[in-house]
Design a protein around this motif. Structure first.
Motif, mmCIF file in Angstrom:
data_model
loop_
_atom_site.group_PDB
_atom_site.id
_atom_site.type_symbol
_atom_site.label_atom_id
_atom_site.label_comp_id
_atom_site.label_asym_id
_atom_site.label_seq_id
_atom_site.Cartn_x
_atom_site.Cartn_y
_atom_site.Cartn_z
ATOM 1 N N UNK A 143 -29.133 33.269 46.730
ATOM 2 C CA UNK A 143 -28.307 33.379 45.530
ATOM 3 C C UNK A 143 -26.946 33.951 45.868
ATOM 4 N N UNK A 144 -25.971 33.715 45.000
ATOM 5 C CA UNK A 144 -24.608 34.172 45.273
ATOM 6 C C UNK A 144 -24.550 35.690 45.385
ATOM 7 N N UNK A 145 -25.276 36.394 44.519
ATOM 8 C CA UNK A 145 -25.251 37.860 44.571
ATOM 9 C C UNK A 145 -25.852 38.369 45.874
ATOM 10 N N UNK A 146 -26.958 37.759 46.297
ATOM 11 C CA UNK A 146 -27.575 38.164 47.557
ATOM 12 C C UNK A 146 -26.647 37.873 48.729
ATOM 13 N N UNK A 147 -25.969 36.743 48.665
ATOM 14 C CA UNK A 147 -25.030 36.364 49.728
ATOM 15 C C UNK A 147 -23.916 37.398 49.863
ATOM 16 N N UNK A 148 -23.339 37.802 48.725
ATOM 17 C CA UNK A 148 -22.275 38.803 48.737
ATOM 18 C C UNK A 148 -22.805 40.161 49.191
ATOM 19 N N UNK A 149 -24.004 40.496 48.736
ATOM 20 C CA UNK A 149 -24.606 41.777 49.121
ATOM 21 C C UNK A 149 -24.826 41.847 50.627
ATOM 22 N N UNK A 150 -25.307 40.760 51.217
ATOM 23 C CA UNK A 150 -25.495 40.720 52.672
ATOM 24 C C UNK A 150 -24.168 40.898 53.393
ATOM 25 N N UNK A 151 -23.132 40.278 52.868
ATOM 26 C CA UNK A 151 -21.815 40.373 53.482
ATOM 27 C C UNK A 151 -21.309 41.813 53.445
ATOM 28 N N UNK A 152 -21.465 42.462 52.311
ATOM 29 C CA UNK A 152 -21.020 43.837 52.171
ATOM 30 C C UNK A 152 -21.798 44.765 53.103
ATOM 31 N N UNK A 153 -23.113 44.585 53.162
ATOM 32 C CA UNK A 153 -23.934 45.418 54.046
ATOM 33 C C UNK A 153 -23.639 45.130 55.511
ATOM 34 N N UNK A 154 -23.266 43.885 55.832
ATOM 35 C CA UNK A 154 -22.903 43.539 57.198
ATOM 36 C C UNK A 154 -21.692 44.334 57.657
ATOM 37 N N UNK A 155 -20.674 44.416 56.793
ATOM 38 C CA UNK A 155 -19.466 45.169 57.137
ATOM 39 C C UNK A 155 -19.778 46.658 57.242
ATOM 40 N N UNK A 156 -20.547 47.172 56.296
ATOM 41 C CA UNK A 156 -20.919 48.582 56.324
ATOM 42 C C UNK A 156 -21.683 48.924 57.604
ATOM 43 N N UNK A 157 -22.618 48.063 57.970
ATOM 44 C CA UNK A 157 -23.423 48.298 59.167
ATOM 45 C C UNK A 157 -22.567 48.252 60.422
ATOM 46 N N UNK A 158 -21.646 47.305 60.490
ATOM 47 C CA UNK A 158 -20.767 47.222 61.660
ATOM 48 C C UNK A 158 -19.928 48.485 61.805
ATOM 49 N N UNK A 159 -19.308 48.923 60.715
ATOM 50 C CA UNK A 159 -18.449 50.106 60.779
ATOM 51 C C UNK A 159 -19.217 51.343 61.229
ATOM 52 N N UNK A 160 -20.444 51.478 60.736
ATOM 53 C CA UNK A 160 -21.235 52.654 61.076
ATOM 54 C C UNK A 160 -21.774 52.588 62.497
ATOM 55 N N UNK A 161 -22.402 51.474 62.856
ATOM 56 C CA UNK A 161 -23.051 51.365 64.169
ATOM 57 C C UNK A 161 -22.057 51.333 65.324
ATOM 58 N N UNK A 162 -20.952 50.633 65.129
ATOM 59 C CA UNK A 162 -20.003 50.443 66.229
ATOM 60 C C UNK A 162 -18.937 51.525 66.289
ATOM 61 N N UNK A 163 -18.528 52.057 65.137
ATOM 62 C CA UNK A 163 -17.409 52.991 65.115
ATOM 63 C C UNK A 163 -17.732 54.333 64.465
ATOM 64 N N UNK A 164 -18.945 54.493 63.956
ATOM 65 C CA UNK A 164 -19.307 55.756 63.327
ATOM 66 C C UNK A 164 -18.564 56.004 62.023
ATOM 67 N N UNK A 165 -18.070 54.943 61.382
ATOM 68 C CA UNK A 165 -17.332 55.066 60.128
ATOM 69 C C UNK A 165 -18.309 54.907 58.966
ATOM 70 N N UNK A 166 -18.403 55.915 58.148
ATOM 71 C CA UNK A 166 -19.347 55.880 57.024
ATOM 72 C C UNK A 166 -18.651 55.396 55.757
ATOM 73 N N UNK A 167 -19.445 54.911 54.821
ATOM 74 C CA UNK A 167 -18.933 54.430 53.547
ATOM 75 C C UNK A 167 -19.617 55.200 52.419
ATOM 76 N N UNK A 168 -19.110 55.045 51.227
ATOM 77 C CA UNK A 168 -19.773 55.624 50.056
ATOM 78 C C UNK A 168 -20.153 54.481 49.109
ATOM 79 N N UNK A 169 -21.209 54.657 48.330
ATOM 80 C CA UNK A 169 -21.562 53.629 47.339
ATOM 81 C C UNK A 169 -20.463 53.523 46.282
ATOM 82 N N UNK A 170 -20.302 52.316 45.742
ATOM 83 C CA UNK A 170 -19.293 52.105 44.708
ATOM 84 C C UNK A 170 -19.787 51.056 43.723
#
Length: 371
Positions: free
Chosen positions: A222-249
């Motif tokens: 679904x479109x919402x799941x697709x967007x959610x995966x994309x958002x989590x992909x970016x969040x995961x990359x920032x955290x795992x590779x660079x130690x950059x944390x995010x906040x929920x919004x």
């Protein structure tokens, strides 16, 4: 998922699959499975299995002995989780033609393997309008080839020349004043069919355009799941590779704190085929451009970037390999580097766009003062 650097000539040859269907009796147990089994990536593996077992390509006139059938059965069962049965031969001899029925095993643990996503990274910032045409070209190619399941999923990674873009929520009347003002400071201006509102793209920002068929899975994504995966992909990359944390919004995108946004998402889906995608600020270069607009309609939010969040220098090209890997992991796909020289009509369009980008020359590094 592992990235695989292979030549694009290794893209599935739908002609081979078509010949196989024509020369051999290949049936699925049910109508929906028949449609699935016609996927070229699966035919490629089956044909490889025949070659591995028989030492030659499978042809209607080839004689096949029973021991070969047993080898094929074990090979395909072990590698594809498919059951292969030898049908009754149309001839009384050992067989001038092998009739094979392939049946999906009905078990909850099985899911059809998905084909890889082919990715390409443009090293020169691209003009937005021409990139939009490339996305539309790919969308048309995918839609036309979908019936034969010969279409490929693509991920384009790039930077744009300075450009402000509006989403489909805004009208030309609303944007007239902003268009005049923003082009006067040195940026291009374009109206896009994606979701979201006014935003900026430019050098120092990694843009990703996934052009995927969401109907490849069952059920379709679904479109919402697709967007959610994309958002989590970016969040995961920032955290795992660079130690950059995010906040929920409550807003779509990735936020470093309640008032700092580092990545935006805006997509379009037609016929379950995606265009547009995500943008992540890497260097400080985009920040001053963002400061000239209310991006995404969020008046109390400013743009952030990886360099400020990490406190170290990061280049866009350094981010690409990690994003490719994280994308493959998030969507459960292998990632294969595209070779435009061997990718047919798609490759020609990519090379033409790269030539246009080089011919465009330099771009403004910072916005001109408002007149």
């Amino acid at each position: 998922m592992q990235r695989k650097d292979v030549r694009s000539s290794q893209l599935v040859d739908s002609g081979v699959a078509a010949n196989y269907r024509q020369n051999n009796d290949f049936h699925a147990g049910h109508a929906e499975h028949e449609a699935t089994m016609k996927k070229p990536h699966l035919f490629k593996k089956i044909i490889r299995a025949f070659k591995s077992c028989f030492g030659h390509g499978f042809d209607g006139a080839d004689a096949v002995c029973p021991s070969h059938c047993v080898q094929l059965y074990h090979y395909v069962t072990n590698h594809e989780r498919l059951s292969v049965f030898q049908g009754a031969s149309k001839d009384s001899a050992l067989g001038h033609k092998l009739n094979v029925e392939v049946e999906l095993r009905h078990c909850s643990s099985y899911s059809m393997p998905l084909p890889p996503v082919f990715y390409h990274y443009f090293r020169t910032p691209l003009p937005y309008a021409r990139t939009l045409l490339l996305q539309e070209k790919i969308h048309q190619l995918q839609h036309a080839a979908r019936r034969s399941s010969s279409h490929n999923d693509i991920l384009l990674l790039l930077e744009h020349r300075p450009v402000y873009t509006s989403g489909r929520r805004q009208t030309e009347q609303e944007l007239h004043t902003e268009r005049t003002r923003l082009t006067s400071i040195g940026a291009d201006f374009a109206v896009a069919a994606r979701g979201g509102q006014l935003t900026y793209h430019g050098p120092g920002q990694l843009v990703g355009y996934p052009l995927l068929d969401l109907s490849r899975t069952s059920p379709p994504i679904g479109i919402r799941d697709y967007i959610c995966k994309m958002q989590k992909m970016i969040q995961s990359y920032l955290l795992r590779t660079h130690g950059i944390t995010h906040i929920p919004s409550d807003h779509t995108g990735v936020f470093l704190d309640p008032v700092t946004k580092i990545a935006s998402i805006g997509v379009q889906v037609r016929h379950r085929l995606t265009t547009h995608g995500f943008a992540m600020n890497v260097t400080k270069e985009p920040l001053e451009w963002f400061g000239r607009v209310v991006a995404c309609g969020l008046a109390d939010v400013k743009a952030g970037c990886m360099v400020e969040a990490k406190g170290k220098n990061v280049r866009v090209e350094d981010v690409v390999p990690g994003i490719v890997d994280e994308f493959g992991t998030s969507y459960g796909r292998d990632m294969v580097k595209l070779s435009p020289q061997n990718a047919g009509e798609l490759g020609e369009a990519i090379l033409a766009l790269e030539e246009d980008a080089l011919a465009a020359g330099e771009w403004l590094r910072a916005p001109s003062p408002d007149s």
